[in-house]
Design a protein around this motif. Structure first.
Motif, PDB file in Angstrom:
ATOM      1  N   THR A   6       0.834  -1.192   0.000  1.00 35.13           N
ATOM      2  CA  THR A   6       0.000   0.000   0.000  1.00 35.13           C
ATOM      3  C   THR A   6       0.871   1.246   0.000  1.00 35.13           C
ATOM      4  N   ASP A   7       0.483   2.237  -0.784  1.00 36.88           N
ATOM      5  CA  ASP A   7       1.162   3.518  -0.797  1.00 36.88           C
ATOM      6  C   ASP A   7       0.929   4.168   0.562  1.00 36.88           C
ATOM      7  N   VAL A   8       2.020   4.588   1.251  1.00 41.17           N
ATOM      8  CA  VAL A   8       1.872   5.125   2.606  1.00 41.17           C
ATOM      9  C   VAL A   8       1.002   6.370   2.657  1.00 41.17           C
ATOM     10  N   SER A   9       0.925   7.108   1.563  1.00 40.78           N
ATOM     11  CA  SER A   9       0.107   8.327   1.562  1.00 40.78           C
ATOM     12  C   SER A   9      -1.378   8.008   1.640  1.00 40.78           C
ATOM     13  N   GLU A  10      -1.736   6.736   1.434  1.00 40.10           N
ATOM     14  CA  GLU A  10      -3.130   6.308   1.535  1.00 40.10           C
ATOM     15  C   GLU A  10      -3.467   5.807   2.935  1.00 40.10           C
ATOM     16  N   ALA A  51     -11.327   8.045  17.030  1.00 45.09           N
ATOM     17  CA  ALA A  51     -11.078   6.720  16.455  1.00 45.09           C
ATOM     18  C   ALA A  51     -12.356   6.130  15.890  1.00 45.09           C
ATOM     19  N   ARG A  52     -13.457   6.273  16.623  1.00 44.79           N
ATOM     20  CA  ARG A  52     -14.735   5.719  16.169  1.00 44.79           C
ATOM     21  C   ARG A  52     -15.357   6.546  15.041  1.00 44.79           C
ATOM     22  N   THR A  53     -14.849   7.740  14.822  1.00 46.16           N
ATOM     23  CA  THR A  53     -15.351   8.586  13.742  1.00 46.16           C
ATOM     24  C   THR A  53     -14.595   8.332  12.439  1.00 46.16           C
ATOM     25  N   ILE A  54     -13.260   8.258  12.528  1.00 47.20           N
ATOM     26  CA  ILE A  54     -12.466   8.177  11.293  1.00 47.20           C
ATOM     27  C   ILE A  54     -11.929   6.784  10.963  1.00 47.20           C
ATOM     28  N   TYR A  55     -11.932   5.861  11.919  1.00 43.93           N
ATOM     29  CA  TYR A  55     -11.399   4.513  11.699  1.00 43.93           C
ATOM     30  C   TYR A  55     -10.056   4.555  10.953  1.00 43.93           C
ATOM     31  N   PRO A  56      -9.022   5.095  11.612  1.00 44.11           N
ATOM     32  CA  PRO A  56      -7.716   5.177  10.949  1.00 44.11           C
ATOM     33  C   PRO A  56      -7.084   3.804  10.770  1.00 44.11           C
ATOM     34  N   ASP A  57      -6.060   3.739   9.935  1.00 46.65           N
ATOM     35  CA  ASP A  57      -5.348   2.481   9.733  1.00 46.65           C
ATOM     36  C   ASP A  57      -4.476   2.140  10.949  1.00 46.65           C
ATOM     37  N   LEU A  58      -3.985   3.177  11.629  1.00 49.38           N
ATOM     38  CA  LEU A  58      -3.113   2.978  12.788  1.00 49.38           C
ATOM     39  C   LEU A  58      -3.355   4.086  13.798  1.00 49.38           C
ATOM     40  N   ILE A  59      -3.361   3.703  15.074  1.00 54.61           N
ATOM     41  CA  ILE A  59      -3.411   4.680  16.160  1.00 54.61           C
ATOM     42  C   ILE A  59      -2.143   4.507  16.977  1.00 54.61           C
ATOM     43  N   ILE A  60      -1.391   5.588  17.095  1.00 56.41           N
ATOM     44  CA  ILE A  60      -0.171   5.582  17.898  1.00 56.41           C
ATOM     45  C   ILE A  60      -0.517   6.260  19.217  1.00 56.41           C
ATOM     46  N   ILE A  61      -0.355   5.523  20.321  1.00 59.40           N
ATOM     47  CA  ILE A  61      -0.737   6.025  21.639  1.00 59.40           C
ATOM     48  C   ILE A  61       0.482   6.075  22.546  1.00 59.40           C
ATOM     49  N   SER A  83      -8.958  -0.162  14.699  1.00 63.62           N
ATOM     50  CA  SER A  83      -7.676   0.145  14.095  1.00 63.62           C
ATOM     51  C   SER A  83      -6.590  -0.732  14.705  1.00 63.62           C
ATOM     52  N   SER A  84      -5.439  -0.735  14.075  1.00 61.34           N
ATOM     53  CA  SER A  84      -4.248  -1.310  14.700  1.00 61.34           C
ATOM     54  C   SER A  84      -3.735  -0.278  15.693  1.00 61.34           C
ATOM     55  N   VAL A  85      -3.032  -0.744  16.712  1.00 57.38           N
ATOM     56  CA  VAL A  85      -2.527   0.149  17.755  1.00 57.38           C
ATOM     57  C   VAL A  85      -1.034  -0.068  17.918  1.00 57.38           C
ATOM     58  N   LEU A  86      -0.313   1.037  18.089  1.00 50.33           N
ATOM     59  CA  LEU A  86       1.101   1.007  18.449  1.00 50.33           C
ATOM     60  C   LEU A  86       1.257   1.846  19.702  1.00 50.33           C
ATOM     61  N   LEU A  87       1.755   1.226  20.774  1.00 50.10           N
ATOM     62  CA  LEU A  87       1.982   1.938  22.026  1.00 50.10           C
ATOM     63  C   LEU A  87       3.430   2.381  22.120  1.00 50.10           C
ATOM     64  N   LEU A  88       3.613   3.627  22.524  1.00 48.03           N
ATOM     65  CA  LEU A  88       4.942   4.166  22.789  1.00 48.03           C
ATOM     66  C   LEU A  88       5.085   4.150  24.309  1.00 48.03           C
ATOM     67  N   GLU A 117       5.986   0.389   9.419  1.00 45.51           N
ATOM     68  CA  GLU A 117       5.922  -0.314   8.136  1.00 45.51           C
ATOM     69  C   GLU A 117       5.623  -1.798   8.332  1.00 45.51           C
ATOM     70  N   VAL A 118       6.249  -2.414   9.323  1.00 46.28           N
ATOM     71  CA  VAL A 118       5.997  -3.827   9.611  1.00 46.28           C
ATOM     72  C   VAL A 118       4.553  -4.026  10.071  1.00 46.28           C
ATOM     73  N   LEU A 119       4.044  -3.114  10.904  1.00 44.93           N
ATOM     74  CA  LEU A 119       2.646  -3.207  11.343  1.00 44.93           C
ATOM     75  C   LEU A 119       1.693  -3.177  10.150  1.00 44.93           C
ATOM     76  N   PHE A 120       1.930  -2.262   9.223  1.00 45.61           N
ATOM     77  CA  PHE A 120       1.068  -2.178   8.046  1.00 45.61           C
ATOM     78  C   PHE A 120       1.203  -3.425   7.175  1.00 45.61           C
ATOM     79  N   LEU A 121       2.402  -3.947   7.058  1.00 48.44           N
ATOM     80  CA  LEU A 121       2.623  -5.166   6.285  1.00 48.44           C
ATOM     81  C   LEU A 121       1.809  -6.319   6.871  1.00 48.44           C
ATOM     82  N   TYR A 122       1.902  -6.514   8.186  1.00 51.38           N
ATOM     83  CA  TYR A 122       1.155  -7.599   8.817  1.00 51.38           C
ATOM     84  C   TYR A 122      -0.338  -7.336   8.839  1.00 51.38           C
ATOM     85  N   LYS A 123      -0.737  -6.071   8.910  1.00 49.93           N
ATOM     86  CA  LYS A 123      -2.171  -5.755   8.848  1.00 49.93           C
ATOM     87  C   LYS A 123      -2.721  -6.174   7.480  1.00 49.93           C
TER      88      LYS A 123
END
Length: 192
Positions: A6-10, A51-61, A83-88, A117-123
């Protein structure tokens, strides 16, 4: 730039961090790398609403996000398949589920971008697998319905299995509809 196929800009990202400077820095890094940061949240309630409004591909928290339990919020997002989640995470104050992707702070920009990138690949791979499972379940159900319908025809007309199948096949060709639809019609008629 690509993340999987997937093109990252999408790909859309929502950033959730109570610290304005950290949020701004992360947003700039992601935008500079070609990602679309669709929204930002400064607290837990704002995060869930957006999150419930836009349903993003990834949420970084960020794990220090105020306004709710970060493990609970991340769990809700993943359980509801928002969405997928990435915790910092800093020094873990909470025990985060192993199923939620995490990166330990401090991290390098390159490390963060590689993890994303790996998260998006596995998603993408997971999405493809779920789609394949759905197709296989439909095919299995169609086969079960055809077998049941053959049994009904065999009983009603006193014919063998091969003749019941040919009867359904002939009707399918005559009407130009799939065998599974013929089977469903037979099953529905038998219920009445």
């Amino acid at each position: 730039m690509k993340a999987g196929d997937t093109d990252v800009s999408e790909l859309t990202i929502l950033i959730a961090d109570s610290n304005d400077n950290s949020r701004r820095r992360l947003k700039e890094l992601l935008k500079h790398s070609g990602y679309l940061v669709e929204a930002e949240a400064a607290n837990g309630a704002d995060l869930l609403r957006k999150a419930r409004t836009i349903y993003p591909d990834l949420i970084i928290i960020d794990s220090s996000l105020k306004g709710g339990s970060v493990p609970e919020i991340a769990g809700i997002i993943e359980a509801d398949e928002i969405s997928s989640v990435l915790l910092l995470v800093q020094e873990p104050r909470y025990r985060f589920p192993d199923s939620i992707a995490q990166i330990q702070k401090p991290y390098s920009d390159e490390t963060l971008l590689t993890v994303i990138e790996v998260l998006f690949l596995y998603k993408n791979r997971l999405s493809d697998a779920k789609q394949e499972i759905h197709i296989l379940k439909d095919r299995l159900q169609a086969r079960k319905d055809i077998e049941k319908a053959k049994g009904i025809l065999m009983k009603q007309f006193g014919i063998d299995e091969a003749e019941a199948y040919r009867m359904m096949q002939t009707e399918s060709m005559k009407r130009s509809i799939p065998m599974k639809e013929i089977a469903q019609t037979i099953l529905a008629a038998d219920k009445h």
